[in-house]
Design an enzyme around this catalytic site. Structure first.
Site, short mmCIF file in Angstrom:
data_model
loop_
_atom_site.label_atom_id
_atom_site.label_comp_id
_atom_site.label_asym_id
_atom_site.label_seq_id
_atom_site.Cartn_x
_atom_site.Cartn_y
_atom_site.Cartn_z
N SER A 124 47.29 -5.69 -40.67
CA SER A 124 47.03 -4.26 -40.83
C SER A 124 47.54 -3.48 -39.64
O SER A 124 47.54 -3.97 -38.50
CB SER A 124 45.53 -4.02 -40.99
OG SER A 124 45.22 -2.65 -40.94
N TYR A 148 37.17 -4.14 -38.18
CA TYR A 148 38.21 -4.51 -39.14
C TYR A 148 39.53 -4.79 -38.42
O TYR A 148 40.15 -5.83 -38.62
CB TYR A 148 38.40 -3.41 -40.18
CG TYR A 148 39.61 -3.62 -41.05
CD1 TYR A 148 39.64 -4.64 -41.99
CD2 TYR A 148 40.74 -2.82 -40.91
CE1 TYR A 148 40.75 -4.86 -42.79
CE2 TYR A 148 41.87 -3.02 -41.69
CZ TYR A 148 41.86 -4.05 -42.63
OH TYR A 148 42.98 -4.26 -43.39
N LYS A 152 41.55 -8.47 -38.00
CA LYS A 152 42.92 -8.74 -38.42
C LYS A 152 43.75 -9.29 -37.26
O LYS A 152 44.58 -10.19 -37.44
CB LYS A 152 43.56 -7.46 -38.98
CG LYS A 152 43.08 -7.09 -40.36
CD LYS A 152 43.44 -8.16 -41.37
CE LYS A 152 43.12 -7.76 -42.79
NZ LYS A 152 43.53 -8.78 -43.78
#
Length: 328
Positions: A124, A148, A152
């Site tokens: 991402s 998040y 990643k």
């Protein structure tokens, strides 16, 4: 022999599955035939085409993943399963790490046990945080600002370290705002993404909202990379093919547009394509939203057949068609 798509019943994963099927039909290479592993927590059983095996399991279940890899003769994995909502991850950090970090570690363990030596990882742009450059490249420093984004980046590290330890062939694809539809029966059902939020509002007679109009951008609204999901799927398959052929790939690639679109431009395009005239509701900035995040896709264009095949109008039109079909 097959390629497993984790999260293959989701919006992006389902497009990757269709792209793999297209590659099989186009090239005759049956080793690219897909099998889907998905716990259906956010995916849709109906997104999985007839004839494609669906293993209903989570990537955190090492035994189930290992069994599926062996049963289906898997030779490579496209790993898209995970918890993908940056904002929510701040409220649910442990859940995010469990799904994205522990899940990836368990998947890699199952792959090692089953002798599966190739993986394409869905990473991402969140790994960059708020970059201080106009156009992000793979050399731009990573500074994630949410659990998040951190999860990643840790996923990328896990692949890197497993590659050093075992010879795992791998690459990670970093991308931004994925939009549109490559097939009318596949739609973005996320409650957090801009396109479905805008289209849902219009379909229900509400006015879409712009959060922040005083950013240092040409029209005052945030600028982002918007990439068509069909283009994204093509490059996932290109990466899988390259790894299967033993070609050397970079550790990470950005799948970016190079210029981006502002939120205001998206709203204008939506009005033009749908034929629904509206003036967006203007709201204050949301905390943590950077003014501009746009990436260069030059490396991916060189190695992974990456290019922007769709205009902004194409992206909106395909998303709108899929949305209306899903709502019918």
């Amino acid at each position: 022999m097959t390629w497993m798509v984790t999260g293959g019943a989701g919006y992006i994963g389902a497009h990757v599955v269709r792209a793999l099927l297209d590659a099989v039909e186009r090239t005759g290479d049956t080793t690219l035939a897909p099998v889907v592993l998905d716990d259906l927590s956010s995916g849709h059983r109906g997104f999985v085409p007839d004839g494609v095996p669906l293993v209903e399991a989570s990537v955190v279940d090492t035994d189930a993943v290992r069994a599926a890899l062996l049963q289906h003769g898997v030779t490579g994995v496209v790993h898209l399963a995970g918890f993908k909502y940056a904002g929510v991850s701040v409220q649910r950090p442990l859940h995010t790490y469990e799904q994205n970090v522990t899940g990836t570690a368990h998947l890699l363990a199952a792959m090692a046990d089953a002798g599966v030596g190739s993986i394409v990882f869905s990473s991402s742009a969140a790994v960059y945080g708020t970059p201080d450059v106009d156009v992000v490249t793979e050399a731009t420093a990573t500074a994630p600002e949410s659990p998040y984004g951190e999860s990643k980046l840790i996923g990328e590290w896990l692949l890197r370290d497993q590659g050093r330890a075992t010879g795992l062939r791998h690459t990670s694809l970093r991308y931004f705002n994925v939009v549109g539809s490559g097939h009318a029966d596949l739609f973005d059902s996320s409650p957090h993404n801009l396109f479905p939020l805008v289209l849902d509002a219009l379909a229900s007679g509400r006015t879409p909202r712009i959060n922040g109009t005083d950013y240092p951008t040409p029209d005052g609204t945030c600028v982002r990379d918007y990439v068509h999901v069909g283009d994204l799927a093509v490059s996932h398959v290109a990466a899988a093919q390259a790894l299967a052929a033993g070609r050397e790939l970079e550790r990470v690639y950005n799948l970016g547009s190079g210029d981006g679109l502002s939120v205001r431009q998206v709203m204008t395009t939506v009005a033009e394509v749908t034929g629904i005239a509206f003036e967006p509701e203007l709201a204050p900035r949301r905390p943590g939203d950077p003014a501009r995040i746009v990436a260069s896709g030059e490396a991916a264009a060189r190695d992974l057949d990456w290019r922007m095949r769709h205009t902004a109008a194409d992206m909106v039109a395909s998303a709108w068609d899929a949305h209306r079909r899903a709502s019918a």
